[in-house]
Design an enzyme around this catalytic site. Sequence first.
Site, PDB file in Angstrom:
ATOM      1  CE  LYS A 135     -36.120 -36.730 -28.318  1.00  0.00           C
ATOM      2  NZ  LYS A 135     -35.679 -35.978 -29.513  1.00  0.00           N
ATOM      3  NE  ARG A 140     -31.927 -32.045 -24.228  1.00  0.00           N
ATOM      4  CZ  ARG A 140     -31.303 -33.193 -23.950  1.00  0.00           C
ATOM      5  NH1 ARG A 140     -31.076 -33.531 -22.702  1.00  0.00           N
ATOM      6  NH2 ARG A 140     -30.917 -34.004 -24.925  1.00  0.00           N
ATOM      7  CG  HIS A 158     -27.420 -35.884 -27.852  1.00  0.00           C
ATOM      8  ND1 HIS A 158     -26.612 -34.769 -27.963  1.00  0.00           N
ATOM      9  CD2 HIS A 158     -28.678 -35.396 -27.662  1.00  0.00           C
ATOM     10  CE1 HIS A 158     -27.345 -33.676 -27.843  1.00  0.00           C
ATOM     11  NE2 HIS A 158     -28.600 -34.043 -27.670  1.00  0.00           N
ATOM     12  CE1 TYR A 215     -26.633 -27.612 -27.163  1.00  0.00           C
ATOM     13  CE2 TYR A 215     -26.297 -29.939 -27.604  1.00  0.00           C
ATOM     14  CZ  TYR A 215     -27.127 -28.892 -27.278  1.00  0.00           C
ATOM     15  OH  TYR A 215     -28.466 -29.124 -27.090  1.00  0.00           O
TER      16      TYR A 215
END
Length: 300
Positions: free
Chosen positions: A176, A247, A270, A279
């Site tokens: 991204k 993922r 990230h 997580y």
Amino acid sequence: MNLTHADILEAWGTHLAQGRRRSPHTVRAYVATAARLLDEHPVTDWPTLARFDTAVLREQLASRRADGLSNVSAARELSALKGFLAFARSQAGEIDASLPRMRGPRIKKGLPRPITPDEAVNLAVAVDEDAAEPWIGARDRAVLLLLYGAGLRIAEALSLKGSALPLGEVLQVTGKGGKQRVVPILPIVRDGVADYVAKSPWGAPRDEPLFRGAKGGPLSQGMVQKAVARARVSLGLPPTATPHALRHSFATHLLGAGADLRSLQELLGHASLGSTQIYTKVDAAVLLDVYRNAHPREQA
């Protein structure tokens, strides 16, 4: 200098696409949000738009909420509006001016739903066996192996070109915002991709998409999602067993095996550690499920 709404929206869209490197989907959504604001509050110059305050934002969101906008969508809309006004202020030469302060709606963030390692492998095998042609099965299996074995987003996997071959021990991925990262590639992933390339009728030209659709065009996310949907039904997996869940599973299983959050943040691409910290909750939730399902007291 008077501007038309089309002029303002075109400048905003160009800024998002070229200046901020947003995806086409995000550009369309953010331009549509700006268009709705201009429909309700017509302006013909940047300085007037730059002076929009909290009251204008609150009125705009109230109108949208009356149309049934959810909390998640309202928060996204508020973010787009703030970005639009920040851009207007830069265009008006008011770079140091403070933006209207307004909190978005509270959003209860759900935990990702990982699947077990066996389920991940079985899913990859099932899409291979259920495919109409051997090369298509090998293709879908290779994509899923990249999601679970390397933690790629599905868009990242499908954006790979033939120039990525032959896969080595690591792969450079563009995520991204054009952010690049390096991920390790397991032998099973390399073998899966090599098997697909060997069976593919389209080859793997360096400047062409690595993963192709049945007619030779770029493979779409929708086709992978449909293949996974069919496979999970045959395996009896829940609807949450999606390509993106692979993922999540990659991250959860690594964390459970002792990976630290900073390393996991790098592997997942990230932008902030906060995105990765979810997580830790997933891992705790998985352990609790195991405890409840296996502890003798829970079975009594």
